[in-house]
Design an enzyme around this catalytic site. Structure first.
Site, PDB file in Angstrom:
ATOM      1  N   ASN A  62       0.863  -1.175   0.000  1.00 46.78           N
ATOM      2  CA  ASN A  62       0.000   0.000   0.000  1.00 46.78           C
ATOM      3  C   ASN A  62       0.902   1.228   0.000  1.00 46.78           C
ATOM      4  O   ASN A  62       1.752   1.372   0.894  1.00 46.78           O
ATOM      5  CB  ASN A  62      -0.907  -0.003   1.230  1.00 46.78           C
ATOM      6  CG  ASN A  62      -1.870  -1.175   1.231  1.00 46.78           C
ATOM      7  OD1 ASN A  62      -2.389  -1.560   0.176  1.00 46.78           O
ATOM      8  ND2 ASN A  62      -2.116  -1.761   2.391  1.00 46.78           N
ATOM      9  N   GLN A 118      -1.949   2.695   3.367  1.00 50.66           N
ATOM     10  CA  GLN A 118      -0.697   2.568   4.130  1.00 50.66           C
ATOM     11  C   GLN A 118      -0.858   3.226   5.501  1.00 50.66           C
ATOM     12  O   GLN A 118      -1.334   4.359   5.611  1.00 50.66           O
ATOM     13  CB  GLN A 118       0.472   3.220   3.372  1.00 50.66           C
ATOM     14  CG  GLN A 118       1.807   2.973   4.066  1.00 50.66           C
ATOM     15  CD  GLN A 118       3.014   3.420   3.252  1.00 50.66           C
ATOM     16  OE1 GLN A 118       2.877   4.056   2.205  1.00 50.66           O
ATOM     17  NE2 GLN A 118       4.198   3.093   3.750  1.00 50.66           N
ATOM     18  N   HIS A 146       6.725  -2.209   3.048  1.00 53.78           N
ATOM     19  CA  HIS A 146       6.493  -3.630   3.339  1.00 53.78           C
ATOM     20  C   HIS A 146       5.605  -4.229   2.261  1.00 53.78           C
ATOM     21  O   HIS A 146       4.745  -3.570   1.692  1.00 53.78           O
ATOM     22  CB  HIS A 146       5.839  -3.828   4.711  1.00 53.78           C
ATOM     23  CG  HIS A 146       4.657  -2.949   4.962  1.00 53.78           C
ATOM     24  ND1 HIS A 146       4.790  -1.614   5.302  1.00 53.78           N
ATOM     25  CD2 HIS A 146       3.320  -3.190   4.917  1.00 53.78           C
ATOM     26  CE1 HIS A 146       3.586  -1.085   5.455  1.00 53.78           C
ATOM     27  NE2 HIS A 146       2.674  -2.012   5.218  1.00 53.78           N
TER      28      HIS A 146
HETATM   29  P1  5GP Z   1      -0.238  -0.941   5.887  1.00 52.85           P
HETATM   30  O1  5GP Z   1      -1.576  -0.511   6.415  1.00 52.85           O
HETATM   31  O2  5GP Z   1       0.800   0.148   6.182  1.00 52.85           O
HETATM   32  O3  5GP Z   1      -0.203  -1.384   4.476  1.00 52.85           O
HETATM   33  O4  5GP Z   1       0.166  -2.231   6.714  1.00 52.85           O
HETATM   34  C1  5GP Z   1       0.605  -2.164   8.040  1.00 52.85           C
HETATM   35  C2  5GP Z   1       0.295  -3.475   8.671  1.00 52.85           C
HETATM   36  O5  5GP Z   1       1.039  -3.566   9.872  1.00 52.85           O
HETATM   37  C3  5GP Z   1      -1.179  -3.676   9.059  1.00 52.85           C
HETATM   38  O6  5GP Z   1      -1.703  -4.816   8.387  1.00 52.85           O
HETATM   39  C4  5GP Z   1      -1.130  -3.855  10.574  1.00 52.85           C
HETATM   40  O7  5GP Z   1      -2.054  -4.817  11.040  1.00 52.85           O
HETATM   41  C5  5GP Z   1       0.304  -4.261  10.824  1.00 52.85           C
HETATM   42  N1  5GP Z   1       0.841  -3.859  12.121  1.00 52.85           N
HETATM   43  C6  5GP Z   1       0.706  -2.642  12.712  1.00 52.85           C
HETATM   44  N2  5GP Z   1       1.359  -2.617  13.892  1.00 52.85           N
HETATM   45  C7  5GP Z   1       1.920  -3.849  14.039  1.00 52.85           C
HETATM   46  C8  5GP Z   1       2.719  -4.430  15.058  1.00 52.85           C
HETATM   47  O8  5GP Z   1       3.055  -3.822  16.068  1.00 52.85           O
HETATM   48  N3  5GP Z   1       3.107  -5.717  14.881  1.00 52.85           N
HETATM   49  C9  5GP Z   1       2.770  -6.434  13.752  1.00 52.85           C
HETATM   50  N4  5GP Z   1       3.201  -7.684  13.692  1.00 52.85           N
HETATM   51  N5  5GP Z   1       2.010  -5.911  12.778  1.00 52.85           N
HETATM   52  C10 5GP Z   1       1.596  -4.633  12.906  1.00 52.85           C
END
Ligand code: 5GP
Length: 110
Positions: free
Chosen positions: A83, A90, A96
């Protein structure tokens, strides 16, 4: 400092499934599929928009590790997502890939 940097530095616990000098992968804390793993470079690139030409080899490595990790998790069919930016979903600004698998995936994503 992002939450993912804290995981890399060992300051924050995570269920790590892969770790080397360049790449770390761990289970998403809030899984959106039976398998939901985040694959990150240790280099703190904020998002795909912030990737430079210096990062081409690293991002290729990240993609290669992602496919290896997916296979290790027993996945043949899966989705690999990044994202880019808030409107795309994101929430953590350390680049990631999400590996999502273990259930049928709809298309297009919301
Ligand atoms: P984004 O929304 O930026 O594409 O993805 C971030 C991801 O990180 C989300 O799916 C969220 O659930 C995950 N996430 C956020 N904080 C943590 C954390 O402290 N530990 C882990 N393992 N995942 C996390």
């Amino acid at each position: 400092m992002s939450i993912f940097q804290k995981i890399i530095d060992g300051e924050m616990p995570a269920d790590i499934v892969y770790n080397d000098d360049e790449v770390c992968a761990f289970k998403d804390i809030s899984p959106k599929a039976p398998v939901h793993i985040l694959v990150i470079p240790k280099k703190p690139i904020k998002s795909l928009s912030d990737m430079s030409s210096d990062d081409i080899q690293l991002m290729g490595t990240l993609l290669f590790r992602a496919k290896q990790i997916a296979a290790e998790q027993g996945l043949t069919d899966y989705r690999l997502v990044t994202n880019n930016g808030a409107q795309a979903g994101q929430s953590v600004y350390h680049i990631h890939f999400h590996i999502l698998g273990g259930r049928p995936m709809g298309w297009p994503p919301g």
